[in-house]
Design a protein around this motif. Structure first.
Motif, short mmCIF file in Angstrom:
data_model
loop_
_atom_site.label_atom_id
_atom_site.label_comp_id
_atom_site.label_asym_id
_atom_site.label_seq_id
_atom_site.Cartn_x
_atom_site.Cartn_y
_atom_site.Cartn_z
N PHE A 25 0.82 -1.20 0.00
CA PHE A 25 0.00 0.00 0.00
C PHE A 25 0.87 1.26 0.00
O PHE A 25 0.54 2.24 -0.67
CB PHE A 25 -0.97 0.00 1.19
CG PHE A 25 -2.16 -0.87 0.97
CD1 PHE A 25 -3.14 -0.51 0.06
CD2 PHE A 25 -2.31 -2.06 1.65
CE1 PHE A 25 -4.25 -1.30 -0.17
CE2 PHE A 25 -3.41 -2.87 1.44
CZ PHE A 25 -4.38 -2.49 0.53
N THR A 26 1.98 1.25 0.72
CA THR A 26 2.86 2.41 0.76
C THR A 26 3.51 2.65 -0.60
O THR A 26 3.53 3.78 -1.10
CB THR A 26 3.94 2.22 1.83
OG1 THR A 26 3.31 1.99 3.09
CG2 THR A 26 4.84 3.43 1.93
N LEU A 27 4.05 1.59 -1.20
CA LEU A 27 4.72 1.75 -2.50
C LEU A 27 3.73 2.10 -3.61
O LEU A 27 4.06 2.89 -4.50
CB LEU A 27 5.50 0.49 -2.83
CG LEU A 27 6.70 0.21 -1.93
CD1 LEU A 27 7.33 -1.13 -2.25
CD2 LEU A 27 7.74 1.32 -2.03
N TYR A 31 3.84 5.47 -5.86
CA TYR A 31 3.83 5.44 -7.32
C TYR A 31 2.73 6.32 -7.89
O TYR A 31 2.94 7.08 -8.84
CB TYR A 31 3.67 4.00 -7.81
CG TYR A 31 3.65 3.88 -9.31
CD1 TYR A 31 4.83 3.95 -10.04
CD2 TYR A 31 2.46 3.69 -10.00
CE1 TYR A 31 4.82 3.85 -11.42
CE2 TYR A 31 2.44 3.58 -11.37
CZ TYR A 31 3.62 3.66 -12.08
OH TYR A 31 3.61 3.57 -13.45
N GLU A 32 1.54 6.23 -7.28
CA GLU A 32 0.42 7.04 -7.76
C GLU A 32 0.69 8.53 -7.57
O GLU A 32 0.36 9.34 -8.45
CB GLU A 32 -0.87 6.64 -7.05
CG GLU A 32 -1.39 5.29 -7.48
CD GLU A 32 -2.65 4.89 -6.74
OE1 GLU A 32 -3.32 5.78 -6.17
OE2 GLU A 32 -2.96 3.70 -6.73
N VAL A 33 1.28 8.91 -6.46
CA VAL A 33 1.60 10.32 -6.22
C VAL A 33 2.66 10.79 -7.20
O VAL A 33 2.55 11.89 -7.77
CB VAL A 33 2.05 10.53 -4.75
CG1 VAL A 33 2.66 11.90 -4.55
CG2 VAL A 33 0.88 10.32 -3.81
N LYS A 34 3.68 9.97 -7.43
CA LYS A 34 4.76 10.35 -8.34
C LYS A 34 4.25 10.53 -9.77
O LYS A 34 4.66 11.45 -10.47
CB LYS A 34 5.85 9.28 -8.31
CG LYS A 34 7.01 9.55 -9.23
CD LYS A 34 8.01 8.41 -9.18
CE LYS A 34 9.10 8.59 -10.20
NZ LYS A 34 8.69 8.19 -11.54
N GLU A 35 3.35 9.65 -10.18
CA GLU A 35 2.88 9.67 -11.57
C GLU A 35 1.54 10.39 -11.74
O GLU A 35 0.90 10.25 -12.78
CB GLU A 35 2.76 8.23 -12.09
CG GLU A 35 4.06 7.46 -12.10
CD GLU A 35 5.09 8.05 -13.06
OE1 GLU A 35 4.71 8.79 -13.98
OE2 GLU A 35 6.28 7.74 -12.88
#
Length: 103
Positions: A25-27, A31-35
């Motif tokens: 869930f953290t990773l 990923y969603e925040v970065k992209e």
């Protein structure tokens, strides 16, 4: 097998599962925040496809975690009662077990 060893192994397995779930869930959130503001290529965008896959997996986890938590709660309750019943004989004194000590 010693009940204490079994309990320790069960706690270790549970801790490992919790670690993996938290890592997922953290990773995935990272990923969603970065992209979030990526240059989208339309319908064939691989990043949007990955984000959709992550969302589907999270939905499956949220559904299955509810069922799994009910199962584990029931299993651990039964295991706790069973261990209490079996370990009661180990914690009783000889007097409580009605052992005659004078020969």
């Amino acid at each position: 097998m010693n009940p204490l060893q079994h309990k320790t192994k069960a706690k270790l397995v549970a801790a490992i599962l919790v670690f993996y779930l938290l890592a997922f869930f953290t990773l995935s959130l990272a990923y969603e925040v970065k992209e979030a503001h990526h240059p989208c290529q339309g319908d064939q965008c691989p990043i949007c496809h990955q984000i959709q896959n992550l969302e589907r997996i999270k939905e499956q986890f949220s559904f299955s975690l509810g069922n799994v938590s009910i199962f584990f709660w029931t299993f651990l309750s039964i295991l706790t009662v069973t261990l209490q019943k079996t370990t009661d004989n180990f914690t009783k004194t000889l007097v409580q077990l009605h052992v005659r000590l004078n020969h």
